[in-house]
Write a protein that holds these residues in place. Sequence first.
Motif, PDB file in Angstrom:
ATOM      1  N   VAL A  27       6.470  -1.911   1.214  1.00 12.42           N
ATOM      2  CA  VAL A  27       5.589  -1.325   2.235  1.00 12.42           C
ATOM      3  C   VAL A  27       6.390  -0.423   3.168  1.00 12.42           C
ATOM      4  O   VAL A  27       5.935   0.672   3.510  1.00 12.42           O
ATOM      5  CB  VAL A  27       4.828  -2.436   3.007  1.00 12.42           C
ATOM      6  CG1 VAL A  27       4.139  -1.867   4.228  1.00 12.42           C
ATOM      7  CG2 VAL A  27       3.828  -3.124   2.094  1.00 12.42           C
ATOM      8  N   TYR A  31       5.701   3.538   3.480  1.00 10.85           N
ATOM      9  CA  TYR A  31       5.459   4.105   4.808  1.00 10.85           C
ATOM     10  C   TYR A  31       6.414   5.269   5.068  1.00 10.85           C
ATOM     11  O   TYR A  31       6.006   6.353   5.473  1.00 10.85           O
ATOM     12  CB  TYR A  31       5.640   3.003   5.853  1.00 10.85           C
ATOM     13  CG  TYR A  31       5.351   3.426   7.265  1.00 10.85           C
ATOM     14  CD1 TYR A  31       4.054   3.392   7.760  1.00 10.85           C
ATOM     15  CD2 TYR A  31       6.364   3.831   8.118  1.00 10.85           C
ATOM     16  CE1 TYR A  31       3.778   3.767   9.065  1.00 10.85           C
ATOM     17  CE2 TYR A  31       6.097   4.206   9.419  1.00 10.85           C
ATOM     18  CZ  TYR A  31       4.806   4.173   9.887  1.00 10.85           C
ATOM     19  OH  TYR A  31       4.541   4.539  11.170  1.00 10.85           O
ATOM     20  N   LEU A  58      -4.863   5.509   2.163  1.00 10.77           N
ATOM     21  CA  LEU A  58      -4.384   4.571   3.183  1.00 10.77           C
ATOM     22  C   LEU A  58      -5.522   3.723   3.735  1.00 10.77           C
ATOM     23  O   LEU A  58      -5.356   2.516   3.953  1.00 10.77           O
ATOM     24  CB  LEU A  58      -3.686   5.326   4.314  1.00 10.77           C
ATOM     25  CG  LEU A  58      -2.309   5.884   3.974  1.00 10.77           C
ATOM     26  CD1 LEU A  58      -1.847   6.840   5.066  1.00 10.77           C
ATOM     27  CD2 LEU A  58      -1.309   4.770   3.769  1.00 10.77           C
ATOM     28  N   VAL A  62      -5.775  -0.308   3.648  1.00  9.87           N
ATOM     29  CA  VAL A  62      -6.008  -1.117   4.851  1.00  9.87           C
ATOM     30  C   VAL A  62      -7.223  -2.024   4.662  1.00  9.87           C
ATOM     31  O   VAL A  62      -7.217  -3.180   5.066  1.00  9.87           O
ATOM     32  CB  VAL A  62      -6.168  -0.210   6.095  1.00  9.87           C
ATOM     33  CG1 VAL A  62      -6.696  -0.977   7.289  1.00  9.87           C
ATOM     34  CG2 VAL A  62      -4.838   0.453   6.425  1.00  9.87           C
ATOM     35  N   TYR A  70       1.020  -5.443   7.445  1.00  5.76           N
ATOM     36  CA  TYR A  70       0.975  -4.262   6.584  1.00  5.76           C
ATOM     37  C   TYR A  70      -0.169  -3.344   7.015  1.00  5.76           C
ATOM     38  O   TYR A  70      -0.012  -2.133   7.081  1.00  5.76           O
ATOM     39  CB  TYR A  70       0.791  -4.635   5.119  1.00  5.76           C
ATOM     40  CG  TYR A  70       1.901  -5.470   4.524  1.00  5.76           C
ATOM     41  CD1 TYR A  70       3.164  -5.538   5.104  1.00  5.76           C
ATOM     42  CD2 TYR A  70       1.694  -6.191   3.372  1.00  5.76           C
ATOM     43  CE1 TYR A  70       4.167  -6.305   4.550  1.00  5.76           C
ATOM     44  CE2 TYR A  70       2.699  -6.957   2.802  1.00  5.76           C
ATOM     45  CZ  TYR A  70       3.937  -7.010   3.400  1.00  5.76           C
ATOM     46  OH  TYR A  70       4.929  -7.765   2.846  1.00  5.76           O
ATOM     47  N   SER A  71      -1.316  -3.926   7.270  1.00  7.22           N
ATOM     48  CA  SER A  71      -2.480  -3.134   7.682  1.00  7.22           C
ATOM     49  C   SER A  71      -2.202  -2.398   8.981  1.00  7.22           C
ATOM     50  O   SER A  71      -2.548  -1.220   9.120  1.00  7.22           O
ATOM     51  CB  SER A  71      -3.696  -4.039   7.872  1.00  7.22           C
ATOM     52  OG  SER A  71      -4.059  -4.627   6.662  1.00  7.22           O
ATOM     53  N   LYS A  73       0.648  -1.428  10.207  1.00 10.45           N
ATOM     54  CA  LYS A  73       1.598  -0.339   9.979  1.00 10.45           C
ATOM     55  C   LYS A  73       0.907   0.880   9.368  1.00 10.45           C
ATOM     56  O   LYS A  73       1.120   2.013   9.790  1.00 10.45           O
ATOM     57  CB  LYS A  73       2.711  -0.840   9.052  1.00 10.45           C
ATOM     58  CG  LYS A  73       3.866   0.061   8.942  1.00 10.45           C
ATOM     59  CD  LYS A  73       4.991  -0.635   8.201  1.00 10.45           C
ATOM     60  CE  LYS A  73       6.285  -0.022   8.659  1.00 10.45           C
ATOM     61  NZ  LYS A  73       7.425  -0.817   8.439  1.00 10.45           N
ATOM     62  N   MET A  74       0.053   0.643   8.381  1.00 11.75           N
ATOM     63  CA  MET A  74      -0.634   1.755   7.723  1.00 11.75           C
ATOM     64  C   MET A  74      -1.703   2.374   8.622  1.00 11.75           C
ATOM     65  O   MET A  74      -1.931   3.583   8.573  1.00 11.75           O
ATOM     66  CB  MET A  74      -1.235   1.311   6.394  1.00 11.75           C
ATOM     67  CG  MET A  74      -0.191   0.946   5.369  1.00 11.75           C
ATOM     68  SD  MET A  74       0.971   2.296   5.080  1.00 11.75           S
ATOM     69  CE  MET A  74       2.271   1.446   4.234  1.00 11.75           C
TER      70      MET A  74
END
Length: 163
Positions: A27, A31, A58, A62, A70-71, A73-74
């Motif tokens: 991830v 990113y 993206l 999400v 992770y969600s 960050k995206m």
Amino acid sequence: MKPLDLTCVLRVSQSQLAESGYRDAIVDLLYDRMLETLHTQTHSCAFPEIALPAILSLKHFVKKCQLPNYSKKMKQLIDKVQETVQFIEKQRAQVHFELSDTKAVLAFENQIKQNGTPLTTYLNSWKKMREREMAIKIAKKQEVVNCVQFLVLHSFAFQPHIG
């Protein structure tokens, strides 16, 4: 599990695929690469159209991802890209030239490149943060190496010499 350093990794085992450190590293790498790739086109007058597939992908990630870190960050990346899309659209609305006028288009893009975009600003601050993290990581590794060297030298110094 700490994130795996993927700098020189060519292959991972099945057990590594299941580890959270591997997922974290993937991830982070995704990113990083998406941010840098989108940044290469951030000054283009076609950036809103170029970024659309990335934004949609993206958003799909999400929506499907069940891990909040992770969600988050995206989502942050989506927000920065969308902010840049709006910035470019606002800049495009202020100019009045034909797309066939390549000199005007290039001048427009060069002006945006020189002035910067929200994504450029974010990438620069993100790179500084990553460089600090890497410097700390390198310093810690060097500290460990120094400790090992110290222990090795002292273990030889205190061994009785048989002669």
